[in-house]
Write a protein that holds these residues in place. Structure first.
Motif, PDB file in Angstrom:
ATOM      1  N   UNK A 250       0.807  -1.222   0.000  1.00  0.00           N
ATOM      2  CA  UNK A 250       0.000   0.000   0.000  1.00  0.00           C
ATOM      3  C   UNK A 250       0.842   1.274   0.000  1.00  0.00           C
ATOM      4  N   UNK A 251       0.333   2.297  -0.675  1.00  0.00           N
ATOM      5  CA  UNK A 251       0.899   3.645  -0.565  1.00  0.00           C
ATOM      6  C   UNK A 251       0.357   4.216   0.738  1.00  0.00           C
ATOM      7  N   UNK A 252       1.127   4.138   1.799  1.00  0.00           N
ATOM      8  CA  UNK A 252       0.622   4.315   3.162  1.00  0.00           C
ATOM      9  C   UNK A 252      -0.182   5.586   3.412  1.00  0.00           C
ATOM     10  N   UNK A 253       0.291   6.782   3.007  1.00  0.00           N
ATOM     11  CA  UNK A 253      -0.502   7.978   3.327  1.00  0.00           C
ATOM     12  C   UNK A 253      -1.915   7.938   2.761  1.00  0.00           C
ATOM     13  N   UNK A 254      -2.081   7.349   1.584  1.00  0.00           N
ATOM     14  CA  UNK A 254      -3.414   7.259   0.983  1.00  0.00           C
ATOM     15  C   UNK A 254      -4.340   6.412   1.843  1.00  0.00           C
ATOM     16  N   UNK A 255      -3.824   5.337   2.399  1.00  0.00           N
ATOM     17  CA  UNK A 255      -4.650   4.453   3.213  1.00  0.00           C
ATOM     18  C   UNK A 255      -4.986   5.085   4.559  1.00  0.00           C
ATOM     19  N   UNK A 256      -4.085   5.913   5.056  1.00  0.00           N
ATOM     20  CA  UNK A 256      -4.389   6.678   6.279  1.00  0.00           C
ATOM     21  C   UNK A 256      -5.608   7.557   6.044  1.00  0.00           C
ATOM     22  N   UNK A 257      -5.668   8.197   4.886  1.00  0.00           N
ATOM     23  CA  UNK A 257      -6.814   9.030   4.561  1.00  0.00           C
ATOM     24  C   UNK A 257      -8.070   8.229   4.294  1.00  0.00           C
ATOM     25  N   UNK A 258      -7.901   7.036   3.737  1.00  0.00           N
ATOM     26  CA  UNK A 258      -9.058   6.212   3.405  1.00  0.00           C
ATOM     27  C   UNK A 258      -9.738   5.644   4.647  1.00  0.00           C
ATOM     28  N   UNK A 259      -8.971   5.410   5.697  1.00  0.00           N
ATOM     29  CA  UNK A 259      -9.553   4.736   6.869  1.00  0.00           C
ATOM     30  C   UNK A 259     -10.796   5.437   7.412  1.00  0.00           C
ATOM     31  N   UNK A 260     -10.759   6.739   7.734  1.00  0.00           N
ATOM     32  CA  UNK A 260     -11.982   7.369   8.251  1.00  0.00           C
ATOM     33  C   UNK A 260     -13.077   7.500   7.193  1.00  0.00           C
ATOM     34  N   UNK A 261     -12.697   7.670   5.934  1.00  0.00           N
ATOM     35  CA  UNK A 261     -13.713   7.788   4.883  1.00  0.00           C
ATOM     36  C   UNK A 261     -14.480   6.482   4.728  1.00  0.00           C
ATOM     37  N   UNK A 262     -13.769   5.383   4.657  1.00  0.00           N
ATOM     38  CA  UNK A 262     -14.426   4.088   4.498  1.00  0.00           C
ATOM     39  C   UNK A 262     -15.236   3.719   5.738  1.00  0.00           C
ATOM     40  N   UNK A 263     -14.707   4.074   6.910  1.00  0.00           N
ATOM     41  CA  UNK A 263     -15.444   3.804   8.147  1.00  0.00           C
ATOM     42  C   UNK A 263     -16.764   4.569   8.158  1.00  0.00           C
ATOM     43  N   UNK A 264     -16.735   5.799   7.671  1.00  0.00           N
ATOM     44  CA  UNK A 264     -17.952   6.608   7.601  1.00  0.00           C
ATOM     45  C   UNK A 264     -18.960   5.977   6.656  1.00  0.00           C
ATOM     46  N   UNK A 265     -18.526   5.620   5.460  1.00  0.00           N
ATOM     47  CA  UNK A 265     -19.436   5.037   4.476  1.00  0.00           C
ATOM     48  C   UNK A 265     -19.985   3.699   4.955  1.00  0.00           C
ATOM     49  N   UNK A 266     -19.161   2.938   5.697  1.00  0.00           N
ATOM     50  CA  UNK A 266     -19.602   1.632   6.188  1.00  0.00           C
ATOM     51  C   UNK A 266     -20.710   1.748   7.228  1.00  0.00           C
ATOM     52  N   UNK A 267     -20.849   2.920   7.836  1.00  0.00           N
ATOM     53  CA  UNK A 267     -21.882   3.130   8.851  1.00  0.00           C
ATOM     54  C   UNK A 267     -23.231   3.524   8.246  1.00  0.00           C
ATOM     55  N   UNK A 268     -23.263   3.766   6.952  1.00  0.00           N
ATOM     56  CA  UNK A 268     -24.487   4.223   6.300  1.00  0.00           C
ATOM     57  C   UNK A 268     -25.341   3.065   5.804  1.00  0.00           C
ATOM     58  N   UNK A 269     -26.613   3.317   5.670  1.00  0.00           N
ATOM     59  CA  UNK A 269     -27.532   2.385   5.041  1.00  0.00           C
ATOM     60  C   UNK A 269     -27.486   2.660   3.540  1.00  0.00           C
ATOM     61  N   UNK A 270     -26.860   1.756   2.779  1.00  0.00           N
ATOM     62  CA  UNK A 270     -26.665   2.011   1.360  1.00  0.00           C
ATOM     63  C   UNK A 270     -27.970   2.011   0.568  1.00  0.00           C
ATOM     64  N   UNK A 271     -28.993   1.365   1.093  1.00  0.00           N
ATOM     65  CA  UNK A 271     -30.304   1.457   0.445  1.00  0.00           C
ATOM     66  C   UNK A 271     -30.794   2.901   0.511  1.00  0.00           C
ATOM     67  N   UNK A 272     -30.612   3.521   1.668  1.00  0.00           N
ATOM     68  CA  UNK A 272     -31.022   4.916   1.833  1.00  0.00           C
ATOM     69  C   UNK A 272     -30.181   5.840   0.962  1.00  0.00           C
ATOM     70  N   UNK A 273     -28.873   5.612   0.940  1.00  0.00           N
ATOM     71  CA  UNK A 273     -27.996   6.444   0.116  1.00  0.00           C
ATOM     72  C   UNK A 273     -28.393   6.329  -1.345  1.00  0.00           C
ATOM     73  N   UNK A 274     -28.610   5.093  -1.796  1.00  0.00           N
ATOM     74  CA  UNK A 274     -28.990   4.884  -3.188  1.00  0.00           C
ATOM     75  C   UNK A 274     -30.296   5.557  -3.557  1.00  0.00           C
ATOM     76  N   UNK A 275     -31.283   5.459  -2.679  1.00  0.00           N
ATOM     77  CA  UNK A 275     -32.580   6.081  -2.957  1.00  0.00           C
ATOM     78  C   UNK A 275     -32.458   7.598  -2.973  1.00  0.00           C
TER      79      UNK A 275
END
Length: 356
Positions: free
Chosen positions: A252-277
């Motif tokens: 991994x290109x480490x700094x990029x993954x540092x930035x991805x961690x909170x972004x992916x954690x945020x998206x993982x907490x969402x209801x994707x059915x709601x986001x899609x609608x």
């Protein structure tokens, strides 16, 4: 309980208003900026070690697995979609047929064309399933087409491929983070770059592979990070790869993954059915306002052959993209009906010329 869209929207900066270019480059949440800045400070102070990033990569892998509803042991990390697709392309027998969607993003097409010993058929995305035949070894397509937002019929494609013993590869870059997904039901393998709808830095990508295909797929990009024990895999001659999808990991290109961690954690907490609608609702409202047929898409493209609407949108403070002679609007969770109204005014004031 899933995170609400109203709360999620507060994680993004004020400039998200008027930003309709997520299909090209998503916006990072505030926590991503903070995490990357803090990491630079620690690195600058000489207080960072390479193994420190393993936890970050593990967290990103786990969050992505939640977003696409895949077992974490089927998720490999990558850097670009084309590199991950190349692993799949290398597995196809010479002389066999690969079906791709006509006009699909080149990262899903070029690795197969570059082989030089495959028959690559370009088929309109709506006709992909009907085109599968006994000659077909693989169907490779994007679930959502980058230029137009058109969605492929993944279930029909998977069924048609299964009837003839063909594999399927699906790019979910324009779908993950904005629509509900079940990666291993969708296709035998999926690829995704996280810098669009997953709001992560570029250089963070994923490959999911079914347990069945994983047993025979060659890890042609294997390096030290693909080892069963990463920090014992830095030197030869022995090669002991991870027993799961980690064998396809690239370092991994480490700094990029540092930035991805909170972004992916945020998206993982969402209801994707709601986001899609929600995002499809914005897309449909825009389509209806500009006299197009609403199609339930977060990406809506309208003809703009001379780029006049693209230029006018930019002059009006709207960040949007033009692709293939079209004005491409992409609505994410941080957009609102105000963005729709602003763009509609531009389109009505600067209509595209009629093509005779």
């Amino acid at each position: 309980m899933p995170l609400t869209l109203d709360v999620a929207r507060t994680h993004f900066g004020p400039n998200a208003a008027g930003y309709l270019a997520t299909a090209a480059l998503g916006l990072p949440p505030r926590a991503t900026v903070e995490a990357m800045t803090a990491d630079l400070e620690v690195w600058f102070a000489g207080d960072r070690g390479a193994p420190d990033y393993d936890r970050v990569v593990d967290a990103c892998r786990a969050s992505y697995a939640r977003i696409v509803n895949a077992p974490v042991d089927t998720v490999a990390i990558a850097a670009q979609v084309s590199a991950a697709v190349s692993v799949i392309a290398a597995d196809i027998e010479p002389g066999t047929e690969v079906i791709v969607a006509d006009g699909d993003f080149s990262s899903m097409v070029f690795p197969f064309l570059a082989r030089g010993d495959l028959t690559v058929r370009h088929v309109p995305v709506a006709e992909v399933a009907a085109t599968v035949s006994e000659r077909t070894a693989l169907v490779a397509y994007s679930l959502v087409q980058s230029a137009t937002g058109e969605r492929a019929d993944a279930a029909a494609i998977r069924e048609a491929a299964s009837r003839v013993g063909a594999r399927t590869l699906c790019d979910v870059t324009q779908a993950a983070g904005v629509t509900p997904l079940d990666a291993l039901t969708l296709a035998d393998a999926t690829v995704c770059h996280a810098y669009k709808w997953l709001c992560s830095p570029r250089g963070v990508a994923f490959l999911t592979v079914s347990h069945d295909w994983m047993r025979t797929l060659r890890p042609i990009q294997a390096g030290w990070y693909a080892g069963e024990h990463v920090w014992q895999s830095a030197y030869g001659p022995a090669m002991n790869l991870a027993p799961n999808a980690r064998r396809f990991d690239v370092s991994p290109a480490w700094p990029a993954w540092v930035g991805a961690e909170p972004a992916l954690a945020l998206l993982a907490e969402l209801d994707m059915v709601e986001v899609g609608a929600y995002t499809a609702g914005l897309g449909d409202a825009y389509a209806a306002a500009v006299e197009m047929e609403p199609r339930g898409q977060a990406i809506v493209s309208i003809p703009d052959p001379d780029g006049r609407m693209l230029a006018a949108a930019g002059d009006g403070g709207i960040r949007i993209t033009g692709r293939a002679g079209k004005l491409r609007a992409s609505f994410h969770l941080y957009n609102t009906s105000d963005d729709v109204e602003r763009l509609v005014r531009v389109v009505r004031d600067r209509p595209a010329p009629r093509i005779l």
